[in-house]
Design a protein around this motif. Structure first.
Motif, PDB file in Angstrom:
ATOM      1  N   THR A  29      -0.952   7.483   3.964  1.00 26.35           N
ATOM      2  CA  THR A  29      -1.254   6.686   2.782  1.00 26.35           C
ATOM      3  C   THR A  29      -0.001   6.598   1.931  1.00 26.35           C
ATOM      4  O   THR A  29       0.570   7.622   1.548  1.00 26.35           O
ATOM      5  N   LYS A  72      -0.907   1.783  -1.822  1.00 29.58           N
ATOM      6  CA  LYS A  72      -1.809   1.774  -2.972  1.00 29.58           C
ATOM      7  C   LYS A  72      -0.947   1.886  -4.220  1.00 29.58           C
ATOM      8  O   LYS A  72      -0.004   2.673  -4.258  1.00 29.58           O
ATOM      9  N   HIS A  73      -1.289   1.116  -5.238  1.00 29.79           N
ATOM     10  CA  HIS A  73      -0.526   1.163  -6.487  1.00 29.79           C
ATOM     11  C   HIS A  73      -1.225   2.079  -7.475  1.00 29.79           C
ATOM     12  O   HIS A  73      -2.344   1.818  -7.902  1.00 29.79           O
ATOM     13  N   ILE A 105       1.671   5.633  -1.541  1.00 28.70           N
ATOM     14  CA  ILE A 105       1.316   5.441  -2.948  1.00 28.70           C
ATOM     15  C   ILE A 105       2.563   5.006  -3.699  1.00 28.70           C
ATOM     16  O   ILE A 105       3.567   5.712  -3.731  1.00 28.70           O
TER      17      ILE A 105
END
Length: 103
Positions: free
Chosen positions: A23, A42-43, A25
């Motif tokens: 993931t 993902k922000h 980030i």
């Protein structure tokens, strides 16, 4: 200071190419992210990491990203200090990323 592993942009690209379960980030601010992010990232802006940590799985692998690698290193250290064992920082941040971007 915690010992955080760094991953190069090339290594991260290989992980994405191989569909590795990682993931990403992106801790940059909204205006920076508007210029493009690494696909699947993902922000979560750096200032929101403390409140977002409860929604993250400590058993997953994370790669933290910012513009140059400094803010994401801070985020990596925060996660590591909160029980996340599989955290890496993108060495050189987005400045080192030559791969695809999504907007």
């Amino acid at each position: 200071m915690t010992n955080i592993l760094e991953i190069s942009a090339d290594e991260l690209q290989k992980s994405l190419d191989n569909n590795t379960d990682v993931t990403i980030i992106d801790v940059r601010e909204d205006e920076e992210v508007a210029q493009g992010v690494i696909p699947t990232a993902k922000h979560i802006p750096l200032g929101n990491i403390p409140e977002a940590v409860g929604n993250l799985d400590p058993d997953k692998e994370y790669v933290m990203v910012c513009r140059s690698g400094r803010r994401s290193m801070n985020a990596s250290e925060y996660l590591k200090g909160n029980g996340f064992e599989h955290v890496k920082n993108l060495e050189g941040g987005m400045l080192a990323w030559n791969g695809e971007l999504v907007f």
